[in-house]
Design an enzyme around this catalytic site. Structure first.
Site, mmCIF file in Angstrom:
data_model
loop_
_atom_site.group_PDB
_atom_site.id
_atom_site.type_symbol
_atom_site.label_atom_id
_atom_site.label_comp_id
_atom_site.label_asym_id
_atom_site.label_seq_id
_atom_site.Cartn_x
_atom_site.Cartn_y
_atom_site.Cartn_z
ATOM 1 C CG ASN A 1 -1.987 1.047 1.158
ATOM 2 O OD1 ASN A 1 -2.415 1.435 0.086
ATOM 3 N ND2 ASN A 1 -2.409 1.543 2.305
ATOM 4 C CB SER B 1 -5.638 5.093 -6.747
ATOM 5 O OG SER B 1 -6.473 6.225 -6.797
ATOM 6 C CE1 TYR C 1 -1.785 7.817 -4.010
ATOM 7 C CE2 TYR C 1 -3.735 7.923 -5.400
ATOM 8 C CZ TYR C 1 -3.058 7.373 -4.335
ATOM 9 O OH TYR C 1 -3.646 6.395 -3.581
ATOM 10 C CE LYS D 1 -1.206 4.281 -4.985
ATOM 11 N NZ LYS D 1 -0.925 3.203 -4.045
#
Length: 161
Positions: A61, A118, A131, A135
């Site tokens: 994670n 995500s 971000y 991902k």
């Protein structure tokens, strides 16, 4: 304890523990390396193996969000985010995979590598493009890992909450 850790522990306590499944959740440090150096006396994965005898599920994670407009993001901020969200994910997944491969080569194939992606991987969201990029990159890595490690009975998947 992160919400993901709480979720996984709850899930495992309610169903998988009775099957003898063990797992490790490792958060990378800010430089992207696992929270304990791989050369340390005992890594988090080694601790899980010592406690339970095997490692069946490895959950990653890694994330370091940065909400900032594209044109205002500095080079340092970009690299810092990638150090954790992409490189940290790579290193921690690799550590789990190595342990599962060792077990497979000793006659016990199988295992599951889980990467927490995500929904931003699939749609543009202003301010978190960085971000989403990390991902999305790891989503591609996971697909490659799944193909590469399938011969050991190891699955690799992304969940995108």
């Amino acid at each position: 304890m992160s919400p993901l850790t709480v979720f996984i522990r709850t899930l495992l306590k309610s169903s998988a523990i009775c099957l003898g499944v063990t797992f490790a959740v490792v958060q990378p440090s800010l430089d992207g390396r696992p929270s304990r150096p791989l050369t340390a006396k005992q890594s988090p994965a080694d601790a899980a193996i010592d406690a339970f005898g095997r490692l069946d599920i490895w959950v990653n994670n890694a994330a370091r969000p940065l909400v900032k407009p594209f044109l205002e993001t500095t080079e340092g901020e970009w690299h810092d985010l990638l150090a954790v969200s992409q490189h940290g994910a790579f290193y921690t997944l690799r550590e789990g995979a190595r342990l599962m491969i060792e077990r497979a080569q000793a006659g016990e194939p199988g295992g599951s590598l889980v990467f927490c992606g995500s929904l931003s991987m699939f749609q543009g969201i202003p301010g978190i493009y960085n971000y989403a990029a990390s991902k999305g990159a790891m989503g591609a890595v996971i697909r490659g890992i799944a193909v590469e490690l399938g011969k050991y009975g190891i699955r690799a998947n992304t969940v995108a909450p």
